[in-house]
Write an enzyme that holds these catalytic residues in place. Sequence first.
Site, PDB file in Angstrom:
ATOM      1  N   HIS A 185       0.648  -1.422   0.118  1.00 49.65           N
ATOM      2  CA  HIS A 185       0.009   0.231   0.361  1.00 49.65           C
ATOM      3  C   HIS A 185       1.108   1.095  -0.364  1.00 49.65           C
ATOM      4  O   HIS A 185       2.097   1.045   0.327  1.00 49.65           O
ATOM      5  CB  HIS A 185      -0.993   0.300   1.051  1.00 49.65           C
ATOM      6  CG  HIS A 185      -0.113   0.331   2.433  1.00 49.65           C
ATOM      7  ND1 HIS A 185      -1.146   0.291   4.109  1.00 49.65           N
ATOM      8  CD2 HIS A 185       1.022  -0.144   3.068  1.00 49.65           C
ATOM      9  CE1 HIS A 185      -0.288   1.326   4.425  1.00 49.65           C
ATOM     10  NE2 HIS A 185       0.625   0.803   4.830  1.00 49.65           N
ATOM     11  N   HIS A 196       3.280  -4.609   3.666  1.00 48.72           N
ATOM     12  CA  HIS A 196       3.027  -5.520   5.451  1.00 48.72           C
ATOM     13  C   HIS A 196       2.772  -6.778   5.341  1.00 48.72           C
ATOM     14  O   HIS A 196       1.823  -7.211   4.260  1.00 48.72           O
ATOM     15  CB  HIS A 196       1.454  -4.429   6.136  1.00 48.72           C
ATOM     16  CG  HIS A 196       1.949  -3.387   5.929  1.00 48.72           C
ATOM     17  ND1 HIS A 196       2.731  -2.797   7.173  1.00 48.72           N
ATOM     18  CD2 HIS A 196       1.497  -1.967   5.355  1.00 48.72           C
ATOM     19  CE1 HIS A 196       3.320  -1.716   7.333  1.00 48.72           C
ATOM     20  NE2 HIS A 196       2.116  -0.797   6.021  1.00 48.72           N
ATOM     21  N   HIS A 250       5.059  -0.736  -0.655  1.00 44.23           N
ATOM     22  CA  HIS A 250       5.722  -1.042   0.492  1.00 44.23           C
ATOM     23  C   HIS A 250       4.690  -2.186   1.138  1.00 44.23           C
ATOM     24  O   HIS A 250       3.270  -2.139   0.934  1.00 44.23           O
ATOM     25  CB  HIS A 250       5.933  -0.391   1.426  1.00 44.23           C
ATOM     26  CG  HIS A 250       4.972   0.175   2.395  1.00 44.23           C
ATOM     27  ND1 HIS A 250       4.722   1.265   1.726  1.00 44.23           N
ATOM     28  CD2 HIS A 250       4.822  -0.533   3.691  1.00 44.23           C
ATOM     29  CE1 HIS A 250       4.166   1.742   2.815  1.00 44.23           C
ATOM     30  NE2 HIS A 250       3.824   0.668   3.906  1.00 44.23           N
ATOM     31  N   GLU A 291      -1.842  -4.583  12.000  1.00 48.17           N
ATOM     32  CA  GLU A 291      -0.462  -4.121  10.089  1.00 48.17           C
ATOM     33  C   GLU A 291       0.363  -4.665  10.752  1.00 48.17           C
ATOM     34  O   GLU A 291       1.816  -4.699   9.871  1.00 48.17           O
ATOM     35  CB  GLU A 291      -0.717  -3.076   9.875  1.00 48.17           C
ATOM     36  CG  GLU A 291      -0.322  -2.271   8.602  1.00 48.17           C
ATOM     37  CD  GLU A 291      -1.015  -1.273   8.268  1.00 48.17           C
ATOM     38  OE1 GLU A 291      -1.073  -0.782   8.079  1.00 48.17           O
ATOM     39  OE2 GLU A 291      -0.026   0.194   9.512  1.00 48.17           O
ATOM     40  N   ASP A 347      -4.387 -10.748  -1.003  1.00 50.55           N
ATOM     41  CA  ASP A 347      -3.131 -11.064  -1.127  1.00 50.55           C
ATOM     42  C   ASP A 347      -2.565 -10.532  -2.133  1.00 50.55           C
ATOM     43  O   ASP A 347      -3.086 -11.245  -2.481  1.00 50.55           O
ATOM     44  CB  ASP A 347      -3.334 -12.653  -0.469  1.00 50.55           C
ATOM     45  CG  ASP A 347      -2.592 -13.018   0.237  1.00 50.55           C
ATOM     46  OD1 ASP A 347      -1.342 -12.956   0.795  1.00 50.55           O
ATOM     47  OD2 ASP A 347      -1.873 -14.143  -0.340  1.00 50.55           O
ATOM     48  N   HIS A 348      -1.588 -10.775  -1.955  1.00 46.49           N
ATOM     49  CA  HIS A 348      -0.048 -10.201  -2.839  1.00 46.49           C
ATOM     50  C   HIS A 348      -0.826  -9.199  -3.923  1.00 46.49           C
ATOM     51  O   HIS A 348      -0.589  -9.170  -5.027  1.00 46.49           O
ATOM     52  CB  HIS A 348       0.014 -11.640  -2.982  1.00 46.49           C
ATOM     53  CG  HIS A 348       1.114 -12.491  -2.196  1.00 46.49           C
ATOM     54  ND1 HIS A 348       0.981 -13.312  -1.360  1.00 46.49           N
ATOM     55  CD2 HIS A 348       2.458 -12.262  -2.767  1.00 46.49           C
ATOM     56  CE1 HIS A 348       1.839 -13.443  -0.948  1.00 46.49           C
ATOM     57  NE2 HIS A 348       2.831 -13.415  -1.381  1.00 46.49           N
ATOM     58  N   CYS A 397       4.877   5.207   5.681  1.00 45.26           N
ATOM     59  CA  CYS A 397       3.978   4.530   5.041  1.00 45.26           C
ATOM     60  C   CYS A 397       3.527   5.676   3.327  1.00 45.26           C
ATOM     61  O   CYS A 397       2.594   5.038   2.900  1.00 45.26           O
ATOM     62  CB  CYS A 397       2.863   4.246   6.111  1.00 45.26           C
ATOM     63  SG  CYS A 397       3.075   2.805   6.567  1.00 45.26           S
TER      64      CYS A 397
END
Length: 136
Positions: free
Chosen positions: A15, A42, A40, A125, A80-81, A34
């Site tokens: 994100h 998480h 980047h 997170e 996811d991913h 962030c």
Amino acid sequence: MRIKACRKAHFNAAHRLYRKDWSDEKNTQIFGKCSNPKFHGHNYDLVVAVTGDVDPETGFLIDLKVLKQYIVEEVEEPFDHKNLNEEVEEFETLNPTAENIAIVIWNRLRQRITDRFDIEVTLYETPRNFVIYSGE
Ligand code: NI
């Protein structure tokens, strides 16, 4: 008898926190690392809790296989991913903070789970930073 049943899940996602109407300087000042324009990732941990009355016929609150499947379809497959900003519809106009991700997950699951149950979403997170949303 009210009882709470919980299911854990996990997803990795990228994100960037920023507002288009702010300068890069202001975004960095407010959102820190962030706000990296290169994005980047998480490792998000999720706990979905469903509260309601035990069905006297089955002794179940909710079939956890069914809850698992809702989480797969509404959260794991779409998130996811993925790059949340670019690949998840809700975040085209919404900053993907932990708070907003938890709210989006809650809204998606609310569409699938009968009103007889209350839902609470806990989203980590990082191992130490987490938010809880229960629709209020
Ligand atoms: Ni971040």
